[in-house]
Design a protein around this motif. Structure first.
Motif: not given
Length: 489
Positions: A147-148, A151, A155, A167, A469, A472-473, A476
């Motif tokens: 996920s990180s 993301w 970005a 992240s 960030t 969202a991370a 996800l």
């Protein structure tokens, strides 16, 4: 057919072929980078297979190594660009020179001074007891890693510099919530991390603006600029040397020796004074024959700016690469020993994947963010870029002293914003003084908007990316964790 007509026809055909080759090269150029990145990811997987051999457990490590390599590429494309952007934007370094220096010093920082041990739960945001089951822990770390990486990739695609560490924190938090619920999260710790979204850029911006104000009033606005520069540039270089010495002693040399805050400040003070004294004759000699104008001053700041960018890259490699490969190191440890430890040693091959991947990511995809940070937010010259680099080192030291979590990405970009907004304020102040002195009407709203020196669209995009960030991370990562556990159940 006449001979001349024949040769004209041949020239036209050759020109068409030449245009076709140029078009083909232009279209295929982006795919070269993707191809090289894919090869590196495959090599990382093969390296993991070579280390672990066959078996079901080795397949998990191979998959983690592949995603770890993908994460390292994205760090190079996004996070590292912040250190080199100001130097490139100020024309102190070419893009090629910046890429080479960053790749070398990031790798040296990671391999020579990178941490031996990394926290698998990202600075204590998840209670280890809630994910003690080794299978759940492995899938949680895998979800955080994927996920990180996704993301940071997104970005980079939209041109927003974000924090890799944030992240990873978001990824670990999201997987932990999906695995054990909201009670698994250490919310006070998450609160301090959220506070760093504001603290990092504001502190970096204020310090960078303060140094720019000092340079303007003590050097640029003086009648004899060269004499003022001979007096104050050695002082500024000494401050830079002292700040970076303290920064590297405190953050970048943990693998060699553990140094406390007091000792690191004494080291910085000593080296700063020595550098100041050594630079006095050097700056005097370098300034001989220079004209008494602002453009001449840029020459005196060029080399210190390059050195500061290199030191920032070294410190970033020493401090942040370990955080980025932390989930991969955790998966390797848990697969090998069968337990979910709170802290694990980072195998050399894992650190090599991180260091080499960052270099590849920087070379292949970094120029986009370097140009954005260095040129598209606000106009930089060597003096302004020097203030940004100096601010980054000092801000980390101040934040460590106060016990505040900060992001090197947010500090660097915040420094760029601080320099730009200070220039706006200073330009408006001088315009008002001129209007009063000449008894003319002040600038109207439309003219003031036209003279803005920081691009508001980039400012809003970057701030929005910073704010979302972690959530969202986390979102996800939670989805990826649920998918992984459902597929492997």
């Amino acid at each position: 057919m006449p001979k001349t007509t024949q040769w004209k026809q041949l020239d036209r055909d050759l020109n068409r072929l030449s245009y076709l080759e140029e078009a083909t090269t232009f279209v295929s150029r982006p795919y070269v980078g993707l191809g090289v990145a894919l090869i590196f990811i495959v090599v990382a997987g093969l390296l993991a297979a070579l280390v672990f051999g066959g078996g079901t457990s080795s397949m998990i490590v191979i998959a983690a190594a592949v995603f770890g390599a993908y994460m390292a590429l994205n760090i190079g494309a996004n996070d590292v660009a912040n250190n080199m952007g100001p130097a490139v934007g100020a024309n102190a370094l070419t893009m090629g020179g910046a890429l080479l220096i960053a790749a070398v010093f990031e790798s040296l920082g990671a391999l020579l001074a990178g941490g031996d041990v990394v926290s698998t739960i990202s600075k204590g945001i998840i209670d280890p007891a809630t994910v003690a089951d080794s299978r759940i822990f492995i899938w949680a770390m895998m979800a955080a890693l994927v996920s990180s990486a996704l993301w940071v990739n997104l970005a980079t695609f939209v041109g927003a510099p974000v924090s890799t560490t944030h992240s990873v924190v978001g990824g670990v938090m999201g997987a932990g919530i999906a695995a054990a619920g909201f009670a698994a999260v250490n919310w006070p710790t998450m609160g301090t991390i959220a506070a760093s979204w504001v603290i990092s850029p504001v502190l970096g911006g204020v310090i960078a603006a303060a140094f720019l104000a000092f340079i303007k009033y003590r050097i640029i606005y003086q009648d004899d600029k060269i004499a003022a520069a001979r007096k104050w540039v050695p002082v500024l270089i000494g401050i830079m040397a002292g700040a970076f010495a303290a920064y590297l002693a405190l953050k970048g040399l943990k693998k060699i020796i553990d140094i406390g805050m007091g000792t690191s400040l004494l080291i910085g003070l000593g080296l700063g004074i020595a550098t100041w004294l050594a630079c006095i004759p050097l700056i005097r000699r370098q300034s001989e024959g220079l004209e008494n104008r602002n453009r001449s001053l840029k020459v005196l700041f060029g080399l210190p700016l390059i050195i500061s960018a290199a030191l920032l890259s070294f410190a970033h490699g020493a401090n942040d690469v370990a955080n980025a490969v932390g989930p991969l190191a955790a998966i390797v440890h848990t697969t090998e020993f069968g337990d979910a430890a709170a802290k694990v040693a980072i195998p050399t091959w894992v650190m090599v994947i991180g260091a080499v991947g960052i270099s590849f990511g920087l070379f292949l995809f970094g120029p986009k963010l370097i140009r954005m940070v260095g040129d598209q937010i606000t106009k930089l010259n060597p003096m302004r870029a020097y203030c940004v680099s100096l601010s980054a080192a000092i801000t980390v030291i101040v934040a460590s002293w106060l016990g505040l979590p900060v992001s090197s990405t947010h500090i660097a970009v915040g420094g760029v914003f601080g320099v730009g907004f200070f220039r706006e304020w200073e330009a408006e102040r001088r315009a008002r003084e001129t209007a009063l002195r000449r008894s003319i009407p002040p600038l109207g709203p439309e003219e003031r908007r036209r003279r803005k020196l920081v691009r508001r669209s980039h400012f809003m995009t970057i701030v929005a990316a910073w704010v979302i960030t972690v959530p969202a991370a986390a979102l996800l990562s939670g989805v990826i964790f649920l998918v992984l556990t459902a597929v492997t159940a």
